[in-house]
Design a protein around this motif. Structure first.
Motif, mmCIF file in Angstrom:
data_model
loop_
_atom_site.group_PDB
_atom_site.id
_atom_site.type_symbol
_atom_site.label_atom_id
_atom_site.label_comp_id
_atom_site.label_asym_id
_atom_site.label_seq_id
_atom_site.Cartn_x
_atom_site.Cartn_y
_atom_site.Cartn_z
ATOM 1 N N GLU A 37 10.193 -35.432 7.216
ATOM 2 C CA GLU A 37 8.860 -34.884 7.482
ATOM 3 C C GLU A 37 7.759 -35.562 6.404
ATOM 4 O O GLU A 37 6.584 -35.818 6.690
ATOM 5 C CB GLU A 37 8.911 -33.349 7.149
ATOM 6 C CG GLU A 37 9.464 -32.576 8.131
ATOM 7 C CD GLU A 37 9.736 -31.129 7.971
ATOM 8 O OE1 GLU A 37 8.889 -30.713 6.948
ATOM 9 O OE2 GLU A 37 10.305 -30.304 8.614
ATOM 10 N N PHE A 38 8.353 -35.633 5.206
ATOM 11 C CA PHE A 38 7.450 -36.306 4.266
ATOM 12 C C PHE A 38 7.121 -37.841 4.454
ATOM 13 O O PHE A 38 5.764 -38.051 4.252
ATOM 14 C CB PHE A 38 8.436 -36.249 2.777
ATOM 15 C CG PHE A 38 7.570 -37.213 1.747
ATOM 16 C CD1 PHE A 38 6.772 -36.693 0.918
ATOM 17 C CD2 PHE A 38 8.040 -38.564 1.414
ATOM 18 C CE1 PHE A 38 6.170 -37.269 -0.227
ATOM 19 C CE2 PHE A 38 7.393 -39.225 0.494
ATOM 20 C CZ PHE A 38 6.368 -38.603 -0.459
ATOM 21 N N LEU A 39 7.842 -38.301 5.173
ATOM 22 C CA LEU A 39 7.636 -40.021 5.601
ATOM 23 C C LEU A 39 6.677 -39.775 6.985
ATOM 24 O O LEU A 39 5.694 -40.674 6.885
ATOM 25 C CB LEU A 39 8.817 -40.650 5.869
ATOM 26 C CG LEU A 39 9.981 -40.754 4.827
ATOM 27 C CD1 LEU A 39 11.120 -41.531 5.422
ATOM 28 C CD2 LEU A 39 9.299 -41.996 3.846
ATOM 29 N N ALA A 40 6.870 -38.754 7.509
ATOM 30 C CA ALA A 40 6.137 -38.685 8.854
ATOM 31 C C ALA A 40 4.608 -38.405 8.569
ATOM 32 O O ALA A 40 3.727 -38.721 9.253
ATOM 33 C CB ALA A 40 6.620 -37.825 9.991
ATOM 34 N N ALA A 41 4.275 -37.852 7.438
ATOM 35 C CA ALA A 41 3.019 -37.244 6.802
ATOM 36 C C ALA A 41 2.290 -38.298 6.330
ATOM 37 O O ALA A 41 1.143 -38.252 6.128
ATOM 38 C CB ALA A 41 3.145 -36.182 6.066
ATOM 39 N N LEU A 42 2.976 -39.315 5.965
ATOM 40 C CA LEU A 42 2.334 -40.472 5.312
ATOM 41 C C LEU A 42 1.384 -41.260 6.178
ATOM 42 O O LEU A 42 1.528 -41.383 7.388
ATOM 43 C CB LEU A 42 3.315 -41.701 4.775
ATOM 44 C CG LEU A 42 4.087 -40.822 3.595
ATOM 45 C CD1 LEU A 42 5.231 -42.213 3.130
ATOM 46 C CD2 LEU A 42 3.340 -40.523 2.423
ATOM 47 N N PRO A 43 0.023 -41.797 5.868
ATOM 48 C CA PRO A 43 -0.806 -42.501 6.643
ATOM 49 C C PRO A 43 -0.146 -43.642 6.894
ATOM 50 O O PRO A 43 0.580 -44.374 6.507
ATOM 51 C CB PRO A 43 -2.160 -42.766 5.810
ATOM 52 C CG PRO A 43 -1.721 -41.723 4.612
ATOM 53 C CD PRO A 43 -0.326 -41.562 4.424
ATOM 54 N N SER A 44 -0.554 -44.373 8.320
ATOM 55 C CA SER A 44 -0.216 -45.603 8.604
ATOM 56 C C SER A 44 -0.704 -46.849 7.539
ATOM 57 O O SER A 44 -1.654 -46.531 7.116
ATOM 58 C CB SER A 44 -0.808 -45.756 10.008
ATOM 59 O OG SER A 44 -0.182 -47.048 10.714
ATOM 60 N N GLY A 45 0.003 -47.733 7.382
ATOM 61 C CA GLY A 45 -0.048 -48.815 6.516
ATOM 62 C C GLY A 45 0.563 -48.226 5.054
ATOM 63 O O GLY A 45 0.325 -49.295 4.377
ATOM 64 N N SER A 46 1.137 -47.220 4.976
ATOM 65 C CA SER A 46 1.590 -46.973 3.563
ATOM 66 C C SER A 46 2.698 -47.771 3.164
ATOM 67 O O SER A 46 3.574 -48.362 3.980
ATOM 68 C CB SER A 46 2.084 -45.360 3.570
ATOM 69 O OG SER A 46 0.927 -44.568 3.821
ATOM 70 N N PHE A 47 2.729 -48.274 1.902
ATOM 71 C CA PHE A 47 3.832 -48.959 1.374
ATOM 72 C C PHE A 47 4.662 -48.090 0.408
ATOM 73 O O PHE A 47 4.083 -47.414 -0.521
ATOM 74 C CB PHE A 47 3.191 -50.056 0.381
ATOM 75 C CG PHE A 47 4.163 -50.978 -0.057
ATOM 76 C CD1 PHE A 47 5.338 -51.584 0.730
ATOM 77 C CD2 PHE A 47 3.755 -51.622 -1.248
ATOM 78 C CE1 PHE A 47 6.196 -52.484 0.290
ATOM 79 C CE2 PHE A 47 4.894 -52.676 -1.801
ATOM 80 C CZ PHE A 47 6.045 -52.992 -1.022
ATOM 81 N N VAL A 48 6.232 -47.850 0.848
ATOM 82 C CA VAL A 48 6.906 -46.760 0.163
ATOM 83 C C VAL A 48 8.140 -47.548 -0.494
ATOM 84 O O VAL A 48 8.710 -48.604 -0.004
ATOM 85 C CB VAL A 48 7.535 -45.950 1.249
ATOM 86 C CG1 VAL A 48 8.261 -44.729 0.718
ATOM 87 C CG2 VAL A 48 6.305 -45.285 1.994
ATOM 88 N N ALA A 49 8.220 -47.130 -1.907
ATOM 89 C CA ALA A 49 9.544 -47.418 -2.391
ATOM 90 C C ALA A 49 10.569 -46.368 -2.379
ATOM 91 O O ALA A 49 10.495 -45.211 -2.682
ATOM 92 C CB ALA A 49 9.385 -47.721 -3.753
ATOM 93 N N ASP A 50 11.699 -46.921 -1.945
ATOM 94 C CA ASP A 50 13.081 -46.023 -1.904
ATOM 95 C C ASP A 50 13.714 -46.244 -3.045
ATOM 96 O O ASP A 50 14.386 -47.358 -2.896
ATOM 97 C CB ASP A 50 13.647 -46.027 -0.344
ATOM 98 C CG ASP A 50 14.814 -45.105 -0.522
ATOM 99 O OD1 ASP A 50 15.154 -44.133 -1.398
ATOM 100 O OD2 ASP A 50 15.635 -45.157 0.715
ATOM 101 N N ILE A 51 13.667 -45.644 -4.259
ATOM 102 C CA ILE A 51 14.247 -45.980 -5.343
ATOM 103 C C ILE A 51 15.708 -45.323 -5.325
ATOM 104 O O ILE A 51 15.698 -44.079 -5.467
ATOM 105 C CB ILE A 51 13.563 -45.680 -6.791
ATOM 106 C CG1 ILE A 51 11.963 -46.186 -6.455
ATOM 107 C CG2 ILE A 51 14.468 -46.081 -7.925
ATOM 108 C CD1 ILE A 51 11.981 -47.844 -6.290
ATOM 109 N N GLY A 52 16.876 -46.129 -5.368
ATOM 110 C CA GLY A 52 18.057 -45.848 -5.099
ATOM 111 C C GLY A 52 18.458 -45.201 -3.676
ATOM 112 O O GLY A 52 18.917 -44.233 -3.165
ATOM 113 N N CYS A 53 18.137 -46.646 -2.944
ATOM 114 C CA CYS A 53 18.148 -46.406 -1.407
ATOM 115 C C CYS A 53 19.480 -46.489 -0.855
ATOM 116 O O CYS A 53 19.637 -46.041 0.421
ATOM 117 C CB CYS A 53 17.404 -47.503 -0.741
ATOM 118 S SG CYS A 53 18.091 -48.820 -1.208
#
Length: 230
Positions: A37-53
Motif C-alpha cells: 500500500e505504501f508503494l502503491a500510494a507513491l506518485p508515478s516517477g518516484s525513485f525508491v531505495a530499498d535498503i536491506g532489500c
C-alpha cells in the motif's frame, strides 16, 4: 562498545545471512499488504531505495506503474538471487550508503534496523536513511516487536535460531557429526534487538527533520511511516 556491536553483527547477522541466503529467500516471496500500500500510494516517477532489500521481493512488487526501486544489502548471496531476477541492486552498508543527499523520493527499511547491535548504531542507520531521502519524501521502517504472540523474549537483545534445511545447504561439505536422519544441516543464531512499544517512535523523533505520519503494529513488527520535512 561500537567495535563489540560491529563484531556481533559480523558474526550473527552478515555471515549468517550469507550462509542461509538460499533457504531464507525460499521463505520470502510475498509482499506484505501495508508495504504494498505504501508503494502503491507513491506518485508515478518516484525513485525508491530499498535498503536491506534481500532477494528483491519488493523491487519486483507490481503495485505501482512508473515507480523505480533500487535495492541494496550487505548480503552478497541474497543479492545474487535478486540479480538473477533482473533487479538492479548494490552491495553496501546501511551505516555508510553510497548515495547523494536527498536523492530518493521514498525509502524502505524492512526488517533491518533490529539487526544493529547498539542504540547508537540503530540511530545512525536511520540517520543515513533520512540523509538520502528527499525533502517531503517518505520512509517506512519495520522492526521486530518484543510484544509478539508467537514468540516470548526474556530480553531485548536476543539470538534467534535459524534451522538450515539440508536441501538448501549449498556448502560442498556438511558437518559429518550431524544426524544424517535430520532434515536440518545446521542451526545458526541471528542477532536481534526487539523493540518495545514506543521505542522506534522515540528513536525517530530524536532525529532532526523527520516527522512521523503513521505508527502501527503489523505482522509482529512495530512500524513507522515518516516524512522528511526539511
Amino acid at each position: 562498545m561500537d567495535s563489540s556491536a560491529a563484531q556481533v553483527e559480523t558474526e550473527h547477522v552478515h555471515r549468517v545471512y550469507d550462509d542461509i541466503a538460499f533457504h531464507f529467500s525460499h521463505t520470502r516471496y510475498k509482499p506484505w499488504p501495508k508495504i504494498a500500500e505504501f508503494l502503491a500510494a507513491l506518485p508515478s516517477g518516484s525513485f525508491v531505495a530499498d535498503i536491506g532489500c534481500g532477494n528483491g521481493k519488493y523491487i519486483g512488487c507490481p503495485v505501482r506503474a512508473g515507480v523505480f526501486i533500487h535495492g541494496s544489502d550487505r548480503c552478497r548471496e541474497l543479492l545474487e538471487i535478486a540479480r538473477s531476477r533482473d533487479h538492479e541492486v548494490l552491495v553496501c552498508d546501511n551505516l555508510l550508503l553510497p548515495y547523494k543527499d536527498n536523492c530518493f523520493d521514498a525509502v524502505l527499511s524492512i526488517a533491518v534496523i533490529h539487526h544493529f547491535a547498539s542504540k547508537q548504531r540503530r540511530r545512525e542507520a536511520i540517520e543515513e536513511l533520512a540523509r538520502v531521502l528527499a525533502p517531503k519524501g517518505k520512509m517506512i521502517i519495520y522492526v521486530w516487536a518484543m510484544e509478539q504472540q508467537r514468540k516470548k523474549f526474556d530480553s531485548q537483545d536476543v539470538f534467534v535460531p535459524w534451522h538450515l534445511q539440508r536441501q538448501f545447504n549449498r556448502k560442498e561439505e556438511e558437518d559429518a557429526t550431524k544426524d544424517s536422519k535430520s532434515c536440518f544441516s545446521h542451526t545458526y543464531q541471528r542477532y536481534y534487538h526487539v523493540f518495545k512499544e514506543g521505542e522506534l517512535r522515540d528513536l525517530i523523533e530524536s532525529i532532526p527533520h523527520l516527522q512521523i505520519i503513521q505508527d502501527y503494529y503489523d505482522h509482529e513488527n512495530w512500524c513507522i511511516v515518516a516524512e522528511k520535512i526539511a
